[in-house]
Write a protein that holds these residues in place. Structure first.
Motif, PDB file in Angstrom:
ATOM      1  N   HIS A  10       0.831  -1.205   0.000  1.00 31.13           N
ATOM      2  CA  HIS A  10       0.000   0.000   0.000  1.00 31.13           C
ATOM      3  C   HIS A  10       0.859   1.245   0.000  1.00 31.13           C
ATOM      4  O   HIS A  10       1.924   1.270   0.605  1.00 31.13           O
ATOM      5  CB  HIS A  10      -0.884   0.032   1.248  1.00 31.13           C
ATOM      6  CG  HIS A  10      -1.932  -1.036   1.268  1.00 31.13           C
ATOM      7  ND1 HIS A  10      -3.130  -0.895   0.636  1.00 31.13           N
ATOM      8  CD2 HIS A  10      -1.937  -2.264   1.846  1.00 31.13           C
ATOM      9  CE1 HIS A  10      -3.857  -1.992   0.827  1.00 31.13           C
ATOM     10  NE2 HIS A  10      -3.153  -2.848   1.556  1.00 31.13           N
ATOM     11  N   HIS A  40      -2.632  -6.920  -3.689  1.00 36.00           N
ATOM     12  CA  HIS A  40      -2.776  -5.497  -3.979  1.00 36.00           C
ATOM     13  C   HIS A  40      -1.399  -4.872  -4.078  1.00 36.00           C
ATOM     14  O   HIS A  40      -0.605  -4.974  -3.139  1.00 36.00           O
ATOM     15  CB  HIS A  40      -3.583  -4.783  -2.885  1.00 36.00           C
ATOM     16  CG  HIS A  40      -3.611  -3.288  -3.060  1.00 36.00           C
ATOM     17  ND1 HIS A  40      -4.476  -2.668  -3.912  1.00 36.00           N
ATOM     18  CD2 HIS A  40      -2.847  -2.300  -2.525  1.00 36.00           C
ATOM     19  CE1 HIS A  40      -4.261  -1.351  -3.874  1.00 36.00           C
ATOM     20  NE2 HIS A  40      -3.268  -1.106  -3.055  1.00 36.00           N
ATOM     21  N   LEU A  49      -7.963  -3.119  -2.754  1.00 38.18           N
ATOM     22  CA  LEU A  49      -7.642  -2.367  -1.531  1.00 38.18           C
ATOM     23  C   LEU A  49      -8.093  -3.077  -0.267  1.00 38.18           C
ATOM     24  O   LEU A  49      -7.492  -2.903   0.787  1.00 38.18           O
ATOM     25  CB  LEU A  49      -8.298  -0.981  -1.604  1.00 38.18           C
ATOM     26  CG  LEU A  49      -7.537   0.067  -2.399  1.00 38.18           C
ATOM     27  CD1 LEU A  49      -8.446   1.227  -2.762  1.00 38.18           C
ATOM     28  CD2 LEU A  49      -6.327   0.578  -1.610  1.00 38.18           C
TER      29      LEU A  49
END
Lengths: 261, 432
Positions: A10, A40, A49
């Motif tokens: 992320h 992700h 997400l």
């Protein structure tokens, strides 16, 4: 851990440079993709997400109202959470705004600051959720990231490097730039992991791997003063890439108040 | 605008770009009523962070603006400051700065072509998925990327936020044996770069021509990297100091990146604009290769950007070999700097286009004010203009999924570095 663990990468406020620890792996990136399932990793392609994963890697610092919500969701959806790099681990260079009037800064760059959704501060991931492992560095290296993945794949605790850059210099027989050249090297208080890159390039370490264990910032600051640095310049040495790491923040504040006296 | 019968699609995050942005599309009566490339990458306020810092802190600071093109930031900064201080870096430094910049082009362009763009042209979700069916294509890209990284590391210790650049030169000159070992690898990679150019030219690229203005640096004798005047396909030719008089940045509500316009109009910077304006400056081997591909420059097909990027990889390899073949160890790898008060300008060719810096410095060498205009904020308005034309000519009656993929493809083709400009692409289509 399962036969094929799931990972996510992320991004928060950052330069994308720590994600390159993955994207610059070359052949090993393809090997990694066989060992784990990448759920992700927007810059590499997969977007999910809200995926449940075994390891979530976080690049970047928390700096918007949306970030506050997003990091809680990521924590709830992962078994292990690893921060990669200075931004996620200490708030990054952009945390310098915490020392100033963040709103005023935004107003001076943007004509219509009301359109900018940004918090007045930039903060580390650990100031919001539990972090299982912090990988320091600006940037982290592929070696650090792969070592962490491998350790977790084998079900052992990753080894954390907390030694000082100084120790790395001795081990690699690099000439001490503080002694030999009188440059204000942060190696005596900075965590290793870079391979003592700056001293080996004949220059001063600028602390991008954050504080080492038992750092004596007071003595080092005095040494810098002995080299002729002004208190404000000494403060800025500490208030650079990892300015919001508590040890550096305190040292910077001490020297800055000395500058104001 | 938003009627109950509107159709809205939200894609939470555009994949395979550097940074985060969103695309909002409103379709009304079969026409695009509104289109916005929404960028909400949180601002990191570098221009403020730089204020009050000593000039020698700038290269390590500005590198942090972008993990993919830190050399570009360091180069625009050191040129701006040296220009102001009246320092003459001399021929060794001039050559070596071009060489390290070649490393960044090879790395950044290879990463974009293979990891970010190629899956679009071959119908895959990611380069990892692409590698299962076309392993040699992806591996060739990864090898070139690694070679670019190693060239940067030769001068900077590491490819992301390298530590070798200082105002006045480099902290350390590479050892001759390390240089010659790398030159051998660069030479060995030339056939791979040739194959890459041919491969990009063989891709089934959409063939839409558009009107746009190309803007790039131009140098009297060389393909531009560190130096040149700012020129455009519309006849502009100015010194870098005049940039702010001709190009104006303004804020739009949907973006944390400022939009930059030329005479109030969108324009293009980056590899396609550079080749369009400088193909006569490419080395003969790269020019021959270009002619063999059958792709004609200047090109008005935005998708020829991928071919331009591959050509620039070939150029960068060729140029780095030329520069490093004559390598010698200098007496010192930097010149002494004596700061003085004033304003300095720097403009160099980041992989994604013109990167312009302006620094106001006091007599002690401290930064009073900094202004940085990255390539992506210059391309933002052009991307919106392209999206409008490309999606209308693609056909708005197509499914949301098709429109979304085409929209993402258009955006990715620019290799936007949203972290530089400020990160999120989520596409919303409103149908009215």
């Amino acid at each position: 851990m399962n036969a094929k663990p799931k990972i996510a990468v992320h991004k928060f406020a950052s330069c994308d440079g720590c994600q390159l620890a993955f994207l610059n792996l070359g052949e090993e990136l393809l090997a990694l993709a066989e060992l784990v399932e990448i759920m992700h990793f927007a810059e590499a392609g997969p977007v999910n997400l809200d995926a449940q994963v075994d390891i979530a890697f976080i690049e970047g610092s928390v700096s918007t109202p949306d970030d506050l919500v997003r990091i809680q969701k990521i924590r709830a959806n992962t078994r292990f959470l690893i921060t990669i790099g200075a931004c996620a681990t200490s708030g990054g260079v952009q945390a310098l705004r915490n020392l100033a009037d963040g709103r005023e800064w935004i107003a001076s760059v943007y004509a219509q600051p009301e359109y900018i959704e940004s918090l007045a501060t930039s903060t580390s991931i650990a100031s919001h959720v539990k972090v299982d492992l912090e990988l320091w560095g600006c940037p982290v290296s592929g070696r650090q990231v792969l070592a962490a993945v491998r350790a977790l794949l084998f079900g052992v605790a990753p080894v954390e490097e907390r030694d000082k850059v100084c120790m790395e210099c001795k081990r690699t027989q690099a000439v001490c730039v503080l002694v030999a050249k009188g440059v204000p090297c942060l190696g005596p208080v900075t965590r290793t992991g870079c391979g003592a890159l700056c001293p080996r390039f004949g220059r001063d370490c600028y602390g991008c791997y954050g504080p080492a264990e038992n750092p004596n910032t007071e003595a080092l600051g005095l040494r810098f003063a002995g080299l002729g640095l002004l208190p404000e310049q000494i403060a800025r040495r500490f208030l650079f890439i990892d300015n919001a790491a508590p040890v550096f923040a305190e040292a910077g504040a001490r020297w800055r108040s000395a500058a104001d006296d | 605008m938003t009627e109950p019968r509107d159709r809205t699609i939200n894609v939470p995050l555009l994949a395979r770009v550097e940074g985060e942005g969103a695309l909002e599309l409103t379709v009304r009566a079969g026409r695009i009523a509104d289109i916005k490339l929404r960028i909400f990458e949180p601002p990191r306020l570098f221009e403020k962070v730089l204020e009050g810092r000593d000039y020698f802190e700038v290269p390590d600071m500005v590198a942090r603006i972008c993990g993919i093109c830190p050399i570009a930031y360091q180069m625009s900064a050191v040129h701006a400051l040296e220009g102001l201080f009246g320092a003459d870096p001399g021929p060794w430094l001039r050559a070596m700065r071009r060489a390290v910049y070649c490393g960044e082009w090879i790395q950044s362009h290879s990463l974009h072509i293979h990891l970010l763009a190629a899956p679009d042209f071959l119908g895959y979700e990611s380069a990892i998925a692409l590698a299962r069916d076309h392993p040699e294509v992806v591996r060739r890209g990864l090898r070139l990327q690694a070679l670019g990284n190693d060239l940067i590391a030769l001068f900077g210790g590491r490819s992301v936020h390298p530590v070798g650049v200082r105002v006045g030169g480099f902290h350390r000159a590479p050892a001759p044996e390390d240089v010659s070992a790398l030159v051998e690898r660069l030479r060995a990679a030339l056939p791979e770069a040739e194959a890459l150019v041919r491969w990009t030219a063989s891709l089934d690229l959409p063939s839409e021509e558009q009107e746009f203005t190309s803007v790039a640096l131009r140098h009297p004798a060389e393909y531009p990297l560190n130096e040149g005047r700012i020129v455009s396909s519309a006849g502009l030719d100015i010194g870098i100091g005049a940039f702010a008089q001709v190009f104006t940045e303004h804020q739009v509500p949907h973006s944390t990146a400022l939009h930059c316009l030329h005479d109030g109009r969108p324009y293009l910077v980056g590899p396609l604009a550079r080749v369009n304006l400088n193909q006569d400056r490419l080395p003969p081997a790269t020019r021959t290769l270009l002619q063999e591909t059958g792709v004609r420059f200047p090109s008005r097909n935005m998708y020829h950007s991928v071919v331009a990027r591959a050509l620039e990889i070939h150029f960068a390899l060729t140029e780095a070999i030329r520069l490093l073949d004559d390598y010698y160890t200098p007496v010192t790898p930097f010149v002494e700097i004596r700061p003085r008060a004033g304003v300095g300008f720097g403009a160099t060719c980041a992989p994604r286009g013109v990167l312009w810096h302006r620094y106001e410095v006091d007599a002690a060498g401290r930064i009073v004010r900094a202004r940085i205009v990255p390539p992506t904020s210059q391309n933002q308005a052009r991307i919106e203009e392209d999206l409008r034309r490309a999606l209308e000519s693609y056909g708005l009656a197509r499914s949301d999924a098709e429109l979304r993929l085409r929209g993402e493809t258009v955006i990715r083709n620019y290799d936007p570095c949203i972290s530089c400009a400020t990160h999120f692409l989520d596409l919303r289509v409103r149908r009215e």
